[in-house]
Design a protein around this motif. Structure first.
Motif, PDB file in Angstrom:
ATOM      1  N   VAL A 175      27.605 -14.620  -5.927  1.00 19.70           N
ATOM      2  CA  VAL A 175      26.651 -15.014  -4.749  1.00 19.70           C
ATOM      3  C   VAL A 175      27.286 -14.809  -3.409  1.00 19.70           C
ATOM      4  O   VAL A 175      28.199 -15.554  -3.019  1.00 19.70           O
ATOM      5  N   GLU A 209      22.407 -16.761  -0.282  1.00 15.75           N
ATOM      6  CA  GLU A 209      21.499 -17.513  -0.813  1.00 15.75           C
ATOM      7  C   GLU A 209      20.658 -18.381  -0.066  1.00 15.75           C
ATOM      8  O   GLU A 209      21.009 -19.324   0.423  1.00 15.75           O
ATOM      9  N   ASN A 243      17.700 -20.409  -9.493  1.00 20.08           N
ATOM     10  CA  ASN A 243      19.111 -19.806  -9.549  1.00 20.08           C
ATOM     11  C   ASN A 243      19.569 -19.804 -10.983  1.00 20.08           C
ATOM     12  O   ASN A 243      20.686 -19.055 -11.214  1.00 20.08           O
ATOM     13  N   THR A 297      18.304 -13.789  -1.920  1.00 21.37           N
ATOM     14  CA  THR A 297      19.438 -13.960  -2.563  1.00 21.37           C
ATOM     15  C   THR A 297      20.308 -12.463  -2.775  1.00 21.37           C
ATOM     16  O   THR A 297      19.505 -11.758  -3.357  1.00 21.37           O
TER      17      THR A 297
END
Length: 601
Positions: free
Chosen positions: A533, A536, A522, A541
């Motif tokens: 985001v 995830e 990440n 992602t």
């Protein structure tokens, strides 16, 4: 019973060959990528470059509105075997024109041989289900091409027979033209039939032909480097020419089924193919089927095209033709053109079985048929293709195992679908074909994220193909926006990831989301500004480029492209309504020749 025998042969073949692939879940392998809820508007909107996948993906997307995506995939794969076997069997039965038990066994042998051979196995392992669907329609197209009828009835019959080619797309239409075109042109009335057949081909080509013409010259560009990448190769001890004669020779070594190159099966398969060709020559001379000369010419021409890639001069000639005109691009994948030879060999095997079941002292018409010994010998010959191509058994011995998409993938798909703001999805890593950890047995597959979302996706459509000498040939993609994105990203060739993400630059490309369809640290995105985001997960992602940055215009679907598709669908509906059936095998009047039996094209 005899009416349903060809379909039964196809259904049994589908179950034995596909096995677990017919269960719930998605089979992911090379070009075979089905996703849940494939978006029809996105498919129709397309992208830059040649619209190869528009017909097949559009049909899948339409069916996915009423059926789960994995069920649609199972039906599509099963249709290859059922339609192919039934078409070849009915073509053989119609030409034999006999109700003898031996003739029914011969027809079943032709149907089984047509769908159970190295060509089908290798194309299936390449994931080219749409090409195989067009292949399954070849016997139907040949039968329709030689039918004698008035112009309207003839055209309707041809249009019905071209439904698999229409769904299969560009390569399927080219194969159909090569296989059935000579049969339509041969004999009395050939020019008129040929013109009607060509017109029907043009109509079913509109879904991909209109977008390709609208794309202009840049969209139709074809990289000549593909000639080297897709050249046929020897996958048996018989060399490239021998492998092609055995219906193998595919360019991808990873698409060769297990035990295909073992010496004993190769020797037996060679004997079987030689016997089938010899029986075909005997049958054409003895029975004179209307499609005999045309199919012979098509098989010879297709084999010659396939051999072009087997030599350096042939590859240079093909590359020169592609440089001259991008329309010669289909010649790159030469092994594809052994398809007419596959039909010839299948019908030849049917003729050999028919010969085996003939009584030693032929009775008068209407008398007793072959004895039990002859039928047993014919049945044994009929199953030889299955025995000699054991690598196709039960999902290619486990290579076609279905899997489920992880939850994060479904969540990312739903999140993008819920956003009505325009903007594309950038798919990373920047590598179209790669391994996916959750797809079961490791296999190269087109990244499913390229089809997962209901909007335009930007992904690397370059194709890297390994060569026998250990090198790599890169076939440049056709999507101009993807090339522009590559210049902005400058991804690492090893990982497919850029050093960092720049939200402003991506927004300038019209990117709304970035889909990272692989496990990624990440820190790759947490240090970048301008992203949020959305999802995830371990294998997916989804990042959103912050709304104020994106100024994207969603491309509309061209009215001309929609019209082309509607014309094709309307023509097919008209052809079905005219006869009240779909893909019907229609018998026409007989033609008598000296020494020939009653002929039913």
């Amino acid at each position: 019973m005899s009416r349903w025998l060809p379909w039964a042969v196809g259904l049994v073949s589908a179950v034995l060959a596909l096995g677990p692939a017919l269960g719930r879940g998605y089979v992911l392998r090379y070009d075979m990528v089905f996703v849940p809820g494939l978006s029809l508007p996105t498919v129709l909107r397309g992208a830059d470059g040649f619209p190869r996948a528009i017909p097949s993906d559009a049909v899948v997307a339409a069916l996915s509105r009423v059926l789960p995506g994995d069920v649609v995939q199972s039906l599509a794969l099963a249709a290859v075997f059922v339609a192919g076997a039934a078409g070849a069997a009915r073509l053989a039965a119609g030409a034999l024109g006999s109700s003898r038990a031996g003739a029914r066994v011969a027809a079943a042998a032709a149907g089984l041989a047509y769908v159970w051979n190295p060509f089908v196995a290798e194309r299936l392992l390449l994931g080219q289900w749409a090409v195989l669907l067009g292949y399954a329609g070849l016997p139907w197209a040949v039968a329709a091409a030689v039918r004698r009828a008035r112009a309207a009835a003839y055209t309707a019959g041809v249009l019905r027979s071209l439904v698999p080619a229409a769904v299969g797309g560009f390569s399927s239409v080219v194969l159909t033209a090569l296989t059935a075109g000579p049969a339509a042109l041969w004999g009395r009335g050939g020019p008129a039939r040929g013109a009607l057949f060509a017109g029907a081909l043009a109509v079913v080509s509109l879904p991909w032909l209109v977008p390709s013409l609208a794309a202009g010259a840049a969209g139709a560009a074809t990289d000549p480097a593909g000639v080297e990448a897709f050249a046929p190769r020897a996958d048996t001890p018989l060399g490239t020419a021998g492998s092609l004669f055995l219906l193998g020779g595919v360019w991808n070594a990873n698409a060769v089924p297990p035990h295909h190159g073992d010496p004993v099966p190769v020797a037996l398969r060679l004997a079987l193919c030689l016997a089938a060709v010899a029986a075909w020559a005997w049958w054409v001379r003895r029975e004179r089927p209307a499609f005999g000369p045309g199919l012979t010419a098509a098989a010879a021409l297709g084999f010659a095209v396939a051999l072009l890639g087997a030599s350096a001069p042939g590859r240079e000639l093909t590359a020169g033709l592609i440089d001259l005109w991008a329309g010669f691009g289909p010649l790159r994948d030469g092994q594809l053109y052994v398809a007419p030879l596959a039909l010839l060999q299948a019908l030849g095997l049917g003729a050999a079985v028919h010969w085996l079941t003939l009584p030693a002292d032929p009775p008068a018409r209407g008398g007793r048929g072959a004895g039990a010994l002859g039928l047993a010998a014919g049945a044994g010959a009929a199953v030889l293709p299955v025995v000699l191509s054991s690598g196709l058994w039960w999902g290619a011995q486990g290579a076609l195992e279905p899997v489920q998409y992880p939850r994060a993938w479904r969540e990312a798909q739903a999140a993008v679908a819920a956003d009505d703001r325009p903007g594309a999805v950038l798919v990373l890593p920047w590598s179209a074909y790669r391994g996916i950890s959750w797809s079961g047995e490791p296999v190269v597959v087109l990244d499913p994220a390229t089809k997962l979302f209901d909007r335009r996706t930007l992904w690397n459509d370059d194709l890297a193909v390994g060569t026998p000498d250990g090198g790599t040939v890169v076939v440049r993609g056709e999507d101009a926006r993807a090339r522009e994105a590559a210049r902005v990203l400058e991804p690492d060739p090893q990982t497919g990831l850029p050093e960092s993400l720049d939200a402003v630059e991506l927004a300038g490309l019209g990117v709304r989301y970035v889909a990272l369809s692989a496990p990624v640290d990440n820190r790759f995105w947490s240090e970048a500004e301008g992203f949020s985001v959305v999802v995830e997960g371990a294998d997916m992602t989804l990042l959103e480029v912050l709304p104020p940055l994106v100024y994207a215009e969603e491309a509309d679907i061209s009215g001309l492209e929609v019209t082309g598709g509607l014309v094709t669908v309307g023509a097919i509906i008209w052809s079905v309504a005219r006869s009240g059936s779909s893909l019907g095998f229609q018998r026409t009047g007989s033609e008598r020749r000296p020494g020939a039996r009653k002929e039913i094209p």
